[in-house]
Design an enzyme around this catalytic site. Sequence first.
Site, short mmCIF file in Angstrom:
data_model
loop_
_atom_site.label_atom_id
_atom_site.label_comp_id
_atom_site.label_asym_id
_atom_site.label_seq_id
_atom_site.Cartn_x
_atom_site.Cartn_y
_atom_site.Cartn_z
N CYS A 136 0.83 -1.21 0.00
CA CYS A 136 0.00 0.00 0.00
C CYS A 136 0.86 1.26 0.00
O CYS A 136 1.32 1.71 1.05
CB CYS A 136 -0.93 0.00 1.22
SG CYS A 136 -1.93 1.49 1.32
N CYS A 139 -0.52 4.13 2.06
CA CYS A 139 -0.33 4.01 3.51
C CYS A 139 1.13 4.29 3.89
O CYS A 139 1.39 4.95 4.89
CB CYS A 139 -0.65 2.60 4.01
SG CYS A 139 -2.09 1.85 3.26
N ASP A 140 2.07 3.77 3.10
CA ASP A 140 3.47 3.73 3.55
C ASP A 140 4.44 4.61 2.75
O ASP A 140 5.61 4.72 3.11
CB ASP A 140 3.98 2.27 3.50
CG ASP A 140 3.15 1.36 4.40
OD1 ASP A 140 2.65 1.85 5.43
OD2 ASP A 140 2.98 0.18 4.06
#
Length: 323
Positions: A136, A139-140
């Site tokens: 992701c 997300c990261d």
Amino acid sequence: MTETRHTRLLIIGSGPAGYTAAIYGARAMLSPILLQGMQPGGQLTITTEVENWPGEVSIQGPELMQKMEHHAREMGAEIIVEHVVALDLSRRPFRAECDSGAAFTADALILATGAQAKWLGLPSEERFKGFGVSACATCDGFFYRGKEVVVVGGGNTAVEEALFLTNFATRVTLVHRRDSLRAERILQERLFRNPKITVVWNHVVEEVLGEQAPPGVTGVRVADVATGETRVIPCAGLFVAIGHAPASELVQGQLEMHHGGYVKVEPGSTRTSVPGVFAAGDLTDHVYRQAVTSAGMGCMAALDAEKFLAAEAGGSAAGLAAQ
Ligand code: NAP
């Protein structure tokens, strides 16, 4: 004692299929309950811009899902943050058990649990998950400011992730196992135009390299699919974007499935192999897998469920058809 609640229509899953089913189910006066699961809003909450939702030239994925949730609530659906861990479809009412201990029984059930990211299946990938290996970018990606990253895959997700990661990384290498991408043309054009992105064609990732203390990725070893020749691409992060698998574990052995675990539905409907259980979205669709097609299937599932319940009650579905 844990509470067991009964509802006429239970919807499991909170992506476009689930929320659309909830909107239609509520408008059919079925007072549906929707259980959101671990990731309320589903996969669109971990994407950035969505440019193919009709009526929105560009909208952030999380905002689109908030709007859908709001719409479903406004129509009268009850939306609950619960994660289903067991389903019993062997008798009616169907029964869903949640990790909180709560349980729900339902006369009809719509499954809209979607899909989850696939992994390469390498032991080294497992070792560095959360320490440089991610599925992701949204997300990261932030953790890779000023660093180099590798993305693996050739579909829309891989290309979108590669483009998004250029906001943080100094260099993004896309590794793909063939010599052409399956991503949409518009995304491919953006990818090829981006000076921070290099594509490594006809290669597969063989191993994630890194250090153990503290854990962190230092590179990936890739192999040429034709010659087997290997080389190392230095990077601090590997983003795996090789597609998705249906989230059908709950109904394994209870419903007929296609190969790959997609829930089988009767052509042109959302009816599964168990009467009263309907499936919509990525859980059943291995062809289109779009937000808008999932939403369409969510609508179909609510119409099918209402027809099923009305037939059982000896009533007619004419009311819904007129909505
Ligand atoms: P996808 O379209 O199935 O693409 C998966 C990619 O990963 C393919 O290029 C495939 O290679 C590669 N791959 C699969 N297994 C691999 C392995 N073991 N090792 C190396 N490479 C592997 O998956 P996706 O990109 O996640 O997209 C899923 C669906 O969501 C699609 O229908 C897509 O259109 C949709 N989506 C849409 C949007 C959008 O509209 N903006 C955004 C994201 C996703 P091959 O090409 O060789 O098979």
